[in-house]
Design a protein around this motif. Structure first.
Motif, PDB file in Angstrom:
ATOM      1  N   ALA A  85       0.820  -1.216   0.000  1.00 45.82           N
ATOM      2  CA  ALA A  85       0.000   0.000   0.000  1.00 45.82           C
ATOM      3  C   ALA A  85       0.848   1.259   0.000  1.00 45.82           C
ATOM      4  CB  ALA A  85      -0.928  -0.005   1.216  1.00 45.82           C
ATOM      5  N   GLY A  86       2.018   1.195   0.609  1.00 48.08           N
ATOM      6  CA  GLY A  86       2.892   2.362   0.662  1.00 48.08           C
ATOM      7  C   GLY A  86       4.276   1.974   1.129  1.00 48.08           C
ATOM      8  N   ALA A  87       5.269   2.768   0.736  1.00 47.03           N
ATOM      9  CA  ALA A  87       6.647   2.542   1.168  1.00 47.03           C
ATOM     10  C   ALA A  87       7.265   3.890   1.515  1.00 47.03           C
ATOM     11  CB  ALA A  87       7.448   1.848   0.072  1.00 47.03           C
ATOM     12  N   LEU A 114       8.199   8.661   9.858  1.00 42.42           N
ATOM     13  CA  LEU A 114       7.680   7.978   8.678  1.00 42.42           C
ATOM     14  C   LEU A 114       6.385   7.239   8.978  1.00 42.42           C
ATOM     15  CD1 LEU A 114      10.890   6.529   6.961  1.00 42.42           C
ATOM     16  CD2 LEU A 114       9.606   8.594   6.379  1.00 42.42           C
ATOM     17  N   LEU A 115       6.272   6.680  10.173  1.00 46.39           N
ATOM     18  CA  LEU A 115       5.043   5.979  10.546  1.00 46.39           C
ATOM     19  C   LEU A 115       3.882   6.965  10.663  1.00 46.39           C
ATOM     20  CD1 LEU A 115       7.570   4.294  11.806  1.00 46.39           C
ATOM     21  CD2 LEU A 115       5.769   3.049  13.003  1.00 46.39           C
ATOM     22  N   LEU A 116       4.152   8.130  11.229  1.00 45.89           N
ATOM     23  CA  LEU A 116       3.104   9.145  11.361  1.00 45.89           C
ATOM     24  C   LEU A 116       2.673   9.651   9.986  1.00 45.89           C
ATOM     25  CD1 LEU A 116       4.583  11.127  14.383  1.00 45.89           C
ATOM     26  CD2 LEU A 116       2.794   9.378  14.431  1.00 45.89           C
ATOM     27  N   ARG A 117       3.642   9.791   9.089  1.00 42.67           N
ATOM     28  CA  ARG A 117       3.308  10.217   7.728  1.00 42.67           C
ATOM     29  C   ARG A 117       2.453   9.162   7.026  1.00 42.67           C
ATOM     30  NH1 ARG A 117       7.645  10.731   2.821  1.00 42.67           N
ATOM     31  NH2 ARG A 117       6.125  10.915   1.146  1.00 42.67           N
ATOM     32  N   ALA A 118       2.834   7.904   7.169  1.00 40.49           N
ATOM     33  CA  ALA A 118       2.053   6.817   6.568  1.00 40.49           C
ATOM     34  C   ALA A 118       0.625   6.823   7.091  1.00 40.49           C
ATOM     35  CB  ALA A 118       2.720   5.476   6.857  1.00 40.49           C
ATOM     36  N   ALA A 119       0.470   7.078   8.389  1.00 42.12           N
ATOM     37  CA  ALA A 119      -0.870   7.101   8.981  1.00 42.12           C
ATOM     38  C   ALA A 119      -1.711   8.222   8.387  1.00 42.12           C
ATOM     39  CB  ALA A 119      -0.766   7.256  10.493  1.00 42.12           C
ATOM     40  N   ARG A 120      -1.093   9.394   8.211  1.00 43.20           N
ATOM     41  CA  ARG A 120      -1.819  10.528   7.624  1.00 43.20           C
ATOM     42  C   ARG A 120      -2.239  10.232   6.192  1.00 43.20           C
ATOM     43  NH1 ARG A 120       2.445  13.449   9.998  1.00 43.20           N
ATOM     44  NH2 ARG A 120       3.404  13.739   7.942  1.00 43.20           N
ATOM     45  N   GLU A 121      -1.345   9.672   5.419  1.00 45.28           N
ATOM     46  CA  GLU A 121      -1.586   9.499   3.992  1.00 45.28           C
ATOM     47  C   GLU A 121      -2.466   8.299   3.653  1.00 45.28           C
ATOM     48  OE1 GLU A 121       2.157   9.575   1.938  1.00 45.28           O
ATOM     49  OE2 GLU A 121       2.587  11.650   2.535  1.00 45.28           O
ATOM     50  N   HIS A 122      -2.548   7.354   4.570  1.00 48.99           N
ATOM     51  CA  HIS A 122      -3.329   6.141   4.292  1.00 48.99           C
ATOM     52  C   HIS A 122      -4.501   5.948   5.258  1.00 48.99           C
ATOM     53  CE1 HIS A 122      -0.644   4.489   1.194  1.00 48.99           C
ATOM     54  NE2 HIS A 122       0.324   5.049   1.897  1.00 48.99           N
ATOM     55  N   GLY A 123      -4.745   6.917   6.125  1.00 44.37           N
ATOM     56  CA  GLY A 123      -5.870   6.806   7.046  1.00 44.37           C
ATOM     57  C   GLY A 123      -5.735   5.649   8.011  1.00 44.37           C
ATOM     58  N   LEU A 124      -4.569   5.523   8.629  1.00 45.61           N
ATOM     59  CA  LEU A 124      -4.304   4.389   9.507  1.00 45.61           C
ATOM     60  C   LEU A 124      -4.579   4.724  10.967  1.00 45.61           C
ATOM     61  CD1 LEU A 124      -0.893   3.194   8.021  1.00 45.61           C
ATOM     62  CD2 LEU A 124      -3.218   2.620   7.272  1.00 45.61           C
ATOM     63  N   ASP A 125      -5.119   3.766  11.667  1.00 45.58           N
ATOM     64  CA  ASP A 125      -5.283   3.844  13.113  1.00 45.58           C
ATOM     65  C   ASP A 125      -4.052   3.194  13.734  1.00 45.58           C
ATOM     66  OD1 ASP A 125      -5.911   3.679  15.777  1.00 45.58           O
ATOM     67  OD2 ASP A 125      -7.828   2.642  15.496  1.00 45.58           O
ATOM     68  N   LEU A 126      -3.073   3.989  14.101  1.00 44.90           N
ATOM     69  CA  LEU A 126      -1.820   3.427  14.606  1.00 44.90           C
ATOM     70  C   LEU A 126      -2.015   2.686  15.922  1.00 44.90           C
ATOM     71  CD1 LEU A 126       0.729   6.252  13.710  1.00 44.90           C
ATOM     72  CD2 LEU A 126       0.424   4.033  12.591  1.00 44.90           C
ATOM     73  N   SER A 127      -3.001   3.079  16.711  1.00 45.31           N
ATOM     74  CA  SER A 127      -3.239   2.391  17.982  1.00 45.31           C
ATOM     75  C   SER A 127      -3.748   0.966  17.762  1.00 45.31           C
ATOM     76  CB  SER A 127      -4.244   3.170  18.833  1.00 45.31           C
ATOM     77  OG  SER A 127      -5.536   3.147  18.252  1.00 45.31           O
ATOM     78  N   ALA A 128      -4.265   0.686  16.570  1.00 47.61           N
ATOM     79  CA  ALA A 128      -4.738  -0.656  16.231  1.00 47.61           C
ATOM     80  C   ALA A 128      -3.779  -1.363  15.275  1.00 47.61           C
ATOM     81  CB  ALA A 128      -6.129  -0.578  15.607  1.00 47.61           C
TER      82      ALA A 128
END
Length: 204
Positions: A85-87, A114-128
């Motif tokens: 989905a992303g790199a 980078l993880l925070l950026r991925a979350a923003r760009e892919h709509g990720l719930d990092l807590s899950a």
């Protein structure tokens, strides 16, 4: 609605640990990684790769090499029925000499940028979500981003600097073992969420 994901370190976790490995001819899955990708794909898990690539700053390879490497990585995922989905790559290094990548940054792990950026760009719930890596800097990056973490204990961590941010949720031997545990956790998480929705519907 935010979604969970599995974020993966590249070298030593997803791929065999070859120094400064951006050559498609040298890119081979680490033990258990192909099986892990098949399992994640079968369960519809969103997959993202997050990796330090300080070889750019150190002059080991040009930044453009990351594009070729990423394209081949997508093909490797596809060979397992999985979608990358992303790199996200950090080209910086504090001891680098190639401008503008030399010096400190907010994206080189153990920083969580980078993880925070991925979350923003892919709509990720990092807590899950889960972050999987082979050294404790990966664990720290995942913890700082709010993820649960898995350490692949394959001998690549040599310093073992302890700290509250550097203690993984799980410690396993290879990617397949990590995937089995993560998929089981995500399924339990989904079941709990579904169970909480049903009483609300009944009350409505």
């Amino acid at each position: 609605m935010l979604k969970p994901a599995v974020l993966l370190d590249k070298d030593g976790t997803l791929l065999e640990d070859v120094p400064y490995n951006v050559d498609p001819a040298s890119m081979r899955f680490a033990p258990g990684a192909a099986d892990a990708l098949r399992l994640f794909a079968a369960h519809g898990v969103t997959l993202v790769v997050v990796s330090n690539q300080g070889g750019v700053a150190l002059g080991r390879f040009p930044h453009s090499a990351l594009d070729t490497m990423q394209a081949h990585l997508r093909d490797m995922f596809a060979s397992c029925g999985a979608v990358l989905a992303g790199a996200y790559w950090c080209p910086h290094h504090p001891h680098g000499h190639v401008a503008p990548y030399a010096g400190p940054c907010t994206c080189r792990k153990p920083a969580p940028g980078l993880l925070l950026r991925a979350a923003r760009e892919h709509g990720l719930d990092l807590s899950a979500s889960w972050f999987v890596g082979d050294i404790l800097d990966d664990v720290e990056a995942g913890t700082r981003a709010g993820c649960r973490t898995v350490l692949i204990d394959n001998g690549h961590e040599t310093e073992w600097r302890d700290g509250p941010l550097r203690r993984p949720t799980l410690c396993v031997h290879d990617m397949r073992e990590a995937a089995l545990a993560i998929v089981d956790s995500l399924q339990q998480q989904h079941s709990r969420a579904h169970a909480s929705i049903e009483p609300a519907r009944a009350a409505g």
